[in-house]
Design a protein around this motif. Structure first.
Motif, PDB file in Angstrom:
ATOM      1  N   ILE A   1      19.989 -31.372  78.448  1.00 47.74           N
ATOM      2  CA  ILE A   1      20.953 -31.065  77.385  1.00 47.74           C
ATOM      3  C   ILE A   1      22.341 -31.419  77.874  1.00 47.74           C
ATOM      4  O   ILE A   1      22.753 -31.022  78.963  1.00 47.74           O
ATOM      5  CB  ILE A   1      20.889 -29.577  76.983  1.00 47.74           C
ATOM      6  N   GLU A   2      23.059 -32.170  77.056  1.00 49.42           N
ATOM      7  CA  GLU A   2      24.426 -32.570  77.379  1.00 49.42           C
ATOM      8  C   GLU A   2      25.368 -31.891  76.387  1.00 49.42           C
ATOM      9  O   GLU A   2      25.111 -31.879  75.187  1.00 49.42           O
ATOM     10  CB  GLU A   2      24.561 -34.090  77.271  1.00 49.42           C
ATOM     11  N   VAL A   3      26.424 -31.294  76.893  1.00 51.05           N
ATOM     12  CA  VAL A   3      27.419 -30.655  76.038  1.00 51.05           C
ATOM     13  C   VAL A   3      28.581 -31.621  75.861  1.00 51.05           C
ATOM     14  O   VAL A   3      29.130 -32.127  76.837  1.00 51.05           O
ATOM     15  CB  VAL A   3      27.920 -29.329  76.655  1.00 51.05           C
ATOM     16  N   LEU A   4      28.931 -31.877  74.610  1.00 50.23           N
ATOM     17  CA  LEU A   4      30.045 -32.763  74.289  1.00 50.23           C
ATOM     18  C   LEU A   4      31.080 -31.986  73.490  1.00 50.23           C
ATOM     19  O   LEU A   4      30.740 -31.191  72.625  1.00 50.23           O
ATOM     20  CB  LEU A   4      29.574 -33.950  73.443  1.00 50.23           C
ATOM     21  N   VAL A   5      32.332 -32.239  73.776  1.00 46.75           N
ATOM     22  CA  VAL A   5      33.426 -31.685  72.984  1.00 46.75           C
ATOM     23  C   VAL A   5      33.986 -32.830  72.164  1.00 46.75           C
ATOM     24  O   VAL A   5      34.205 -33.926  72.679  1.00 46.75           O
ATOM     25  CB  VAL A   5      34.516 -31.070  73.893  1.00 46.75           C
ATOM     26  N   SER A   6      34.206 -32.572  70.888  1.00 54.36           N
ATOM     27  CA  SER A   6      34.770 -33.616  70.025  1.00 54.36           C
ATOM     28  C   SER A   6      35.724 -32.982  69.022  1.00 54.36           C
ATOM     29  O   SER A   6      35.705 -31.781  68.784  1.00 54.36           O
ATOM     30  CB  SER A   6      33.659 -34.379  69.296  1.00 54.36           C
ATOM     31  N   ASN A   7      36.561 -33.824  68.442  1.00 54.39           N
ATOM     32  CA  ASN A   7      37.477 -33.396  67.384  1.00 54.39           C
ATOM     33  C   ASN A   7      36.762 -33.587  66.054  1.00 54.39           C
ATOM     34  O   ASN A   7      36.355 -34.695  65.739  1.00 54.39           O
ATOM     35  CB  ASN A   7      38.754 -34.223  67.405  1.00 54.39           C
ATOM     36  N   ILE A   8      36.612 -32.491  65.286  1.00 54.79           N
ATOM     37  CA  ILE A   8      35.899 -32.623  64.018  1.00 54.79           C
ATOM     38  C   ILE A   8      36.824 -33.021  62.879  1.00 54.79           C
ATOM     39  O   ILE A   8      36.381 -33.594  61.914  1.00 54.79           O
ATOM     40  CB  ILE A   8      35.118 -31.352  63.641  1.00 54.79           C
TER      41      ILE A   8
ATOM     42  N   PHE B   1      38.129 -34.216  78.682  1.00 52.20           N
ATOM     43  CA  PHE B   1      37.157 -35.259  78.983  1.00 52.20           C
ATOM     44  C   PHE B   1      35.730 -34.750  78.867  1.00 52.20           C
ATOM     45  O   PHE B   1      35.431 -33.626  79.232  1.00 52.20           O
ATOM     46  CB  PHE B   1      37.370 -35.769  80.413  1.00 52.20           C
ATOM     47  N   ASN B   2      34.878 -35.617  78.370  1.00 47.96           N
ATOM     48  CA  ASN B   2      33.441 -35.431  78.439  1.00 47.96           C
ATOM     49  C   ASN B   2      32.941 -36.280  79.600  1.00 47.96           C
ATOM     50  O   ASN B   2      33.669 -37.134  80.118  1.00 47.96           O
ATOM     51  CB  ASN B   2      32.779 -35.896  77.135  1.00 47.96           C
ATOM     52  N   ALA B   3      31.697 -36.069  80.006  1.00 41.82           N
ATOM     53  CA  ALA B   3      31.117 -36.898  81.063  1.00 41.82           C
ATOM     54  C   ALA B   3      30.958 -38.330  80.539  1.00 41.82           C
ATOM     55  O   ALA B   3      30.473 -38.526  79.429  1.00 41.82           O
ATOM     56  CB  ALA B   3      29.773 -36.340  81.490  1.00 41.82           C
ATOM     57  N   PRO B   4      31.396 -39.322  81.314  1.00 46.02           N
ATOM     58  CA  PRO B   4      31.232 -40.713  80.879  1.00 46.02           C
ATOM     59  C   PRO B   4      29.752 -41.014  80.649  1.00 46.02           C
ATOM     60  O   PRO B   4      28.906 -40.461  81.342  1.00 46.02           O
ATOM     61  CB  PRO B   4      31.782 -41.523  82.055  1.00 46.02           C
ATOM     62  N   PRO B   5      29.402 -41.832  79.682  1.00 43.28           N
ATOM     63  CA  PRO B   5      30.249 -42.719  78.897  1.00 43.28           C
ATOM     64  C   PRO B   5      30.770 -42.092  77.614  1.00 43.28           C
ATOM     65  O   PRO B   5      31.372 -42.779  76.790  1.00 43.28           O
ATOM     66  CB  PRO B   5      29.314 -43.888  78.579  1.00 43.28           C
ATOM     67  N   ALA B   6      30.541 -40.790  77.385  1.00 43.90           N
ATOM     68  CA  ALA B   6      31.042 -40.140  76.173  1.00 43.90           C
ATOM     69  C   ALA B   6      32.568 -40.191  76.152  1.00 43.90           C
ATOM     70  O   ALA B   6      33.219 -40.086  77.194  1.00 43.90           O
ATOM     71  CB  ALA B   6      30.565 -38.697  76.116  1.00 43.90           C
ATOM     72  N   PRO B   7      33.156 -40.350  74.973  1.00 41.25           N
ATOM     73  CA  PRO B   7      34.612 -40.482  74.890  1.00 41.25           C
ATOM     74  C   PRO B   7      35.348 -39.167  75.150  1.00 41.25           C
ATOM     75  O   PRO B   7      34.773 -38.091  74.976  1.00 41.25           O
ATOM     76  CB  PRO B   7      34.839 -40.935  73.443  1.00 41.25           C
ATOM     77  N   PRO B   8      36.614 -39.250  75.564  1.00 41.59           N
ATOM     78  CA  PRO B   8      37.426 -38.034  75.706  1.00 41.59           C
ATOM     79  C   PRO B   8      37.746 -37.461  74.321  1.00 41.59           C
ATOM     80  O   PRO B   8      37.447 -38.079  73.303  1.00 41.59           O
ATOM     81  CB  PRO B   8      38.687 -38.531  76.410  1.00 41.59           C
ATOM     82  N   TYR B   9      38.352 -36.284  74.308  1.00 38.38           N
ATOM     83  CA  TYR B   9      38.750 -35.692  73.032  1.00 38.38           C
ATOM     84  C   TYR B   9      40.254 -35.456  73.023  1.00 38.38           C
ATOM     85  O   TYR B   9      40.885 -35.257  74.048  1.00 38.38           O
ATOM     86  CB  TYR B   9      37.980 -34.404  72.730  1.00 38.38           C
ATOM     87  N   ASP B  10      40.819 -35.505  71.814  1.00 36.64           N
ATOM     88  CA  ASP B  10      42.264 -35.388  71.611  1.00 36.64           C
ATOM     89  C   ASP B  10      42.708 -33.929  71.594  1.00 36.64           C
ATOM     90  O   ASP B  10      41.895 -33.027  71.409  1.00 36.64           O
ATOM     91  CB  ASP B  10      42.658 -36.034  70.273  1.00 36.64           C
ATOM     92  N   PRO B  11      44.020 -33.696  71.728  1.00 41.40           N
ATOM     93  CA  PRO B  11      44.539 -32.324  71.627  1.00 41.40           C
ATOM     94  C   PRO B  11      44.301 -31.738  70.233  1.00 41.40           C
ATOM     95  O   PRO B  11      44.207 -32.466  69.241  1.00 41.40           O
ATOM     96  CB  PRO B  11      46.036 -32.483  71.874  1.00 41.40           C
ATOM     97  N   GLU B  12      44.214 -30.437  70.194  1.00 41.98           N
ATOM     98  CA  GLU B  12      44.097 -29.691  68.944  1.00 41.98           C
ATOM     99  C   GLU B  12      45.486 -29.151  68.615  1.00 41.98           C
ATOM    100  O   GLU B  12      46.165 -28.620  69.488  1.00 41.98           O
ATOM    101  CB  GLU B  12      43.104 -28.553  69.188  1.00 41.98           C
ATOM    102  N   LYS B  13      45.907 -29.305  67.355  1.00 43.87           N
ATOM    103  CA  LYS B  13      47.225 -28.831  66.935  1.00 43.87           C
ATOM    104  C   LYS B  13      47.052 -27.859  65.772  1.00 43.87           C
ATOM    105  O   LYS B  13      46.140 -28.003  64.971  1.00 43.87           O
ATOM    106  CB  LYS B  13      48.099 -30.005  66.509  1.00 43.87           C
ATOM    107  N   MET B  14      47.932 -26.857  65.697  1.00 45.53           N
ATOM    108  CA  MET B  14      47.814 -25.846  64.664  1.00 45.53           C
ATOM    109  C   MET B  14      49.191 -25.403  64.211  1.00 45.53           C
ATOM    110  O   MET B  14      50.133 -25.358  64.998  1.00 45.53           O
ATOM    111  CB  MET B  14      47.051 -24.641  65.228  1.00 45.53           C
TER     112      MET B  14
END
Length: 175
Positions: free
Chosen positions: A104-111, A48-61
């Protein structure tokens, strides 16, 4: 993996699961020299990111590796050589953005999808009692091949962040 984030106003919950098998085979060419191959699947939970930013999905490898390791010259010379290919789906990336002019806000996202191929070599030599010389080298070609987040600063063909193309170490130990 059960995750929960609560900032006092919004509670976010999610459960992530994955089955991650690994297959490893090896063949001894001699007592002190073998060939091997492995295929492994990996997983890292989303979050999760801080709302209202969207959550991020799992990473698969998924990773494929072949190599050889062994010793020669009565054990005085050790070697390890490996080649690999890895494919990440929904690779995670941390981004920073300016909010309210000075926060500054840190966001995690799936690229998106990232493919990594590389070669690693390690050699060690003990020429005399108490002296050890060693060296390692790695070549890594890491490339973004597909985007899942159109707002990403990455583009197809970009190298992955924080992944050096060439790295090496040299060491001398005496004791």
């Amino acid at each position: 993996d059960r995750r929960k984030a609560d900032n006092g106003f919004v509670t976010q919950r999610e459960t992530f699961s994955s089955t991650d098998p690994r297959v490893y085979v090896s063949y001894a060419l001699q007592d002190d020299w073998k060939l091997y191959a492995t295929v492994a699947k990996g997983f890292r939970s989303g979050g999760f990111n801080a709302p209202p930013a969207p959550p991020y999905d799992p990473e698969k490898m998924i990773n494929y590796e072949i190599g050889t390791k062994g010793a020669t010259a009565g054990g005085a010379l050790h070697f390890d050589i490996a080649a690999y290919f890895s494919k990440y789906e929904d690779m995670l990336r941390r981004n920073q953005r300016l909010v309210n002019g000075n926060d500054i806000e840190v966001l995690v996202s799936n690229i998106g999808t990232v493919e990594i191929q590389g070669l690693e070599v390690s050699l060690g030599w003990r020429p005399v009692e108490g002296l050890a010389l060693s060296g390692t080298a790695a070549y890594i070609d890491s490339e973004v091949t597909e985007l899942s987040n159109l707002n990403s600063v990455n583009r197809p063909g970009d190298s992955s962040d924080y992944v050096p193309e060439l790295s090496y170490t040299l060491a001398v130990d005496y004791g």
